[in-house]
Design an enzyme around this catalytic site. Sequence first.
Site, mmCIF file in Angstrom:
data_model
loop_
_atom_site.group_PDB
_atom_site.id
_atom_site.type_symbol
_atom_site.label_atom_id
_atom_site.label_comp_id
_atom_site.label_asym_id
_atom_site.label_seq_id
_atom_site.Cartn_x
_atom_site.Cartn_y
_atom_site.Cartn_z
ATOM 1 N N GLY A 12 -4.656 12.736 -10.486
ATOM 2 C CA GLY A 12 -3.653 13.002 -9.461
ATOM 3 C C GLY A 12 -2.248 12.811 -10.011
ATOM 4 O O GLY A 12 -1.330 13.574 -9.708
ATOM 5 N N GLN A 30 -4.145 10.702 -0.458
ATOM 6 C CA GLN A 30 -4.853 9.824 0.462
ATOM 7 C C GLN A 30 -5.563 10.559 1.592
ATOM 8 O O GLN A 30 -6.422 9.998 2.261
ATOM 9 C CB GLN A 30 -3.884 8.793 1.052
ATOM 10 C CG GLN A 30 -3.464 7.717 0.059
ATOM 11 C CD GLN A 30 -4.617 6.849 -0.420
ATOM 12 O OE1 GLN A 30 -5.642 6.712 0.255
ATOM 13 N NE2 GLN A 30 -4.476 6.277 -1.600
ATOM 14 N N CYS A 79 3.496 -11.226 -6.038
ATOM 15 C CA CYS A 79 2.723 -12.016 -6.982
ATOM 16 C C CYS A 79 1.511 -11.250 -7.508
ATOM 17 O O CYS A 79 0.892 -11.667 -8.475
ATOM 18 C CB CYS A 79 2.269 -13.325 -6.329
ATOM 19 S SG CYS A 79 1.534 -13.058 -4.715
#
Lengths: 462, 462
Positions: free
Chosen positions: A69, A177, A320
Site C-alpha cells: 500500500g 482501511q 511511549c
Amino acid sequence: MAYFDAASGAPLHPVARQALTASLDEGWADPARLHREGRRARMLLDAAREAAAETVGCRADELVFTSSGTAAVHSGIAGALAGRRRAGRHLIVSSVEHSSVLHAAEVHRAGGGSVTEVAVERTGSVDPSAFAGELRPDTALACLQSANHEVGTVQPVARVAEACRAAGVPLLVDAAQSLGWGPVEGDWSLLTASAHKWGGPPGAGLLVVRKGTRFAPQGPRDERESGRAAGFENLPAIVAAAASLRAVRAEAAGEAVRLRELTERIRARVPGLVPDVEVVGDQERRLPGIVTFSCLYVDGETLLHELDRAGFSVSSGSSCTSSTLTPSHVLRAMGVLSEGNIRVSLPPGTREEDVERFLSVLPEAVAGVREKLGAPVSSSPAPAREEDETLVVDALGRRCPIPVIELAKAIGHVPVGATIRVLSDDEAARLDIPAWCEMRNQQYLGEEPTPTGTAYLIRRTT
Amino acid sequence: MAYFDAASGAPLHPVARQALTASLDEGWADPARLHREGRRARMLLDAAREAAAETVGCRADELVFTSSGTAAVHSGIAGALAGRRRAGRHLIVSSVEHSSVLHAAEVHRAGGGSVTEVAVERTGSVDPSAFAGELRPDTALACLQSANHEVGTVQPVARVAEACRAAGVPLLVDAAQSLGWGPVEGDWSLLTASAHKWGGPPGAGLLVVRKGTRFAPQGPRDERESGRAAGFENLPAIVAAAASLRAVRAEAAGEAVRLRELTERIRARVPGLVPDVEVVGDQERRLPGIVTFSCLYVDGETLLHELDRAGFSVSSGSSCTSSTLTPSHVLRAMGVLSEGNIRVSLPPGTREEDVERFLSVLPEAVAGVREKLGAPVSSSPAPAREEDETLVVDALGRRCPIPVIELAKAIGHVPVGATIRVLSDDEAARLDIPAWCEMRNQQYLGEEPTPTGTAYLIRRTT
C-alpha cells in the site's frame, strides 16, 4: 488469546491462503515471457486484475498491482503530481492521512512544492467545505483517506471528490482501511489500497488511476504494470489479494453489522467501566471494527503489555509506543488525549465473548498501571488549600503520563482562580495537558517556552 | 516439458515453499507492533536477516529486505549517489547491466548527473583496467553485475572492486544472477539480489550496504528496514527467501558441476548441429546454468514458439521478442548477432535427458523457421554473376531476420570487391548486419542515413 489489531494487519483470510499456495505452483514464472509458464503467469495476472477491478469498481486497465500500500501511495502521489506539473505544484492532504501520504507530501515540499494540511474536527473528520476551500488554481492534487486508520472515522470522500472534480483537481483516496468493507463512494480520480489490511497477503497493494487522469510515473522506468510499479510481479500475492478481496466483500455486509455492534459495546461501556477515559473518533460515521480510547494517567506501553499478558493484542498511538517518542499525529491533529491510548481493531470473525472478556479485564489493567504510577485516585479535585495561590509543577525529565499525573495531583492544592505552571520537556504534554483541561473542565491558558522546556499554564476553574 | 528459463525466474525451491506456507501462519502481523503477534513477526524477521547476512557474507545490520531485486537496485543506486553527493555526480555502469541499473542511471542523467557506460568485450566481460580508467575524482558510485543475466558471463568483480576501493569509490554489485551459486568475491560496498532468481519466492530482494559506505535513502521516508525499503515487510516472502538461499547454497557446489557440464554440451554441440550459429558469452568465466546462441536467418519469436511446442521454455534477446522491437542491449553491447537468439538457462535439477532431447529437436526447429522465411540454404555464397557490380537490397518495412536473409541471398549476385547497400528501417539490422559480416568474413563498411531509414554498406570479400 484475541488479536484486536486488524487495522495494523489482519490474519490471512482462508481464501487468500488457498489462492496463494495454489499460485505458488502456477504463477512463479515471468508473465512477460512467451513460453507456456510465462503465458500461464500472464493469464493469472490478467484474471486477478479483472477480479480486483470489478471489486474496486474500475476498469482493469486502470488498476495496477504494487508491492505494498505504501508503494501505491508513493507512486500514485508522485505520478499524479508530475502529471499535473503544468497546473501547479500545490498539494492538499488532510492532517490525519497515513504516514505514507504525509511523507510523500514532505518530499514534495522539500522539492519546492507547496503543501496544505487540512485540519480535522475533534472527531477526526475533515469538513468538506474547509477542504474545498483550500483548492486553488495551482492545486495539482488532493489526497483524502476513505477512513482513518487510528480512530476509524469515515471521511466525507464523495463530497470532497465532488468539490475537487468541480475545480478540475484529481482526488487520490487512500482506501487502505475501508476497501474490504465496500467500494469507495464518489467520483475520485486515484485510489490506493493494501491487501494485508483486508486479510490478503503482505506484498500486494493496488493503485488505480482513472482514465483521463494525467499521470507521469516517476523513478526509473520499468515496463511492468504500465510503468507504475517497478519490479517483478509478486504473482502469488497478487492472485491471493484479488481472491481474498472478493471473499471478504462477500462477507462484508454481515460482518459489518456484527462488528459495529461489538465496537459500539466498547464505545458505550468503557467510560463507565474505567474512570477518566476519553473515547475518540466519530460515533456514527466510522468503520465497523475500530474503536479507540485514551486513559488519563496511564502509560500506553505498560497498558499494552498488561493487555497482552491478559491475552489481548491491541495497538496504541501514545508517544511511549512510538520510536520517535511523539504521540500519534492523528490524535494530535484531533486535539484529543494521547496518553494511555488504545486502539481496538477487530478482525472479521471476532467472537462476542472475547469482546466481553476484554471489557472485563480492561478496568483492572488500567487501575494496575495507574496504581504503579501513583495516579490520583479520585477524579474530583481535593478541596483547595487557601495558602497556595500559585503553584509550579516541575515535571522536567519525566515522560508521559507523569506530567499530567503531577498536574492532576497539584490542582487540588490551589484555590479556584489560581494558576499552575507545569514545566515539561515531554512532547506528549503539549497534547495531553490541554486535553486533560478539556476533560476536567479546567481552563488551559497556553504555553510559554522556558530555557529547559515548556511551561504549560492552567487556571483552576472548578 | 522442460523449463529452461531459470534466469528469468526459477520455480520455487521446496524449502522456499515450505518456509513460505509456514510463515503465513506465524508471520502475518506487523513486526513494528509490541503485542505477541508483532513480537513473533519481529523474531522471524530478525532470524531471516541473520541467516541471509551469513549466506551473503555481511553483518545483519548491513542487510535490508526489499520488495524485489529491482527495488533493491533502485534504492541502492539512489541512496549511494545521494550519500556521495559531495564527491560528485558521476556514475559508472557497465553497458551490460540489468535494465533496472541502466534505468536508474537514466534517471540520474536526467537529473543532471553524468553517466559513463563502460563497454564490454565480445565475450560480454568488462576489462577491469578499462573500468578502472573511468574512475574520476567526481565519481560517486560504480556499478557492476556479478554475472550477466543474458549470456552468463562472470564479471571480474574482485579486480574492479579493488580499483574502486583504491579510488575511494563505492562499488555496487548486482548479484541477482549469481548469489545462489556463492558469495560475491572482492571488497564491494553495496550488493543487490532478487530471491526469485535463486528459487526463492517473488516479492523479496536484498540490499546490502557495508558499514562505512555513505548512504542517504531517497524517496518518502519510512521507518521500516532502516529507511531503505518502504512499506509493510513481506515477511512470508522474506523468511522463504532466507531459508531457500541457504538451501540452494548447500546444493550449489554439486549442481554447479553438473549444470556446467550440461551447458558445455550445448555450447560445444550446437554449432555442429545447426549451421550458421554463433554461441555467445565467455566460454570459461561463466555461470553454470546459462548458455546463449544466435541463429542466422531466424526469427526469434517463431523459434521460441517452435521450441515451446516441442516442450522447451527458453527466452530470447531478439528484437521481435521485446515490446520495443529493439534487440537486447546486452547483445548489442557485445556486438554479436541478435537474430534467432536463444538463451537456455537451466534450473538446478535439470535432467541430462532433457538437455539431450533439446539438442535433438533444435536443428529441426531452426530449419523449419528458416524454410518458412526462405532463408538461404547453403552457407557459401553462390558464384558471382559478373554483370552485377553493385546491388541495392530494399528491405524497408521488413523486420528481423528478413534484411539479413535478403543480404545473404544477394551477396552471391555481386562479384568479389563489389558493394551491397541494404536499405532497412529495422533496429535489429544495425546489430545483425555487421554481425553477419563478421560470421561470413565479408567486409562491413558502415551505415548511412537515408530519407526512409538506413543504408548498410557491405563489400563482398570472399
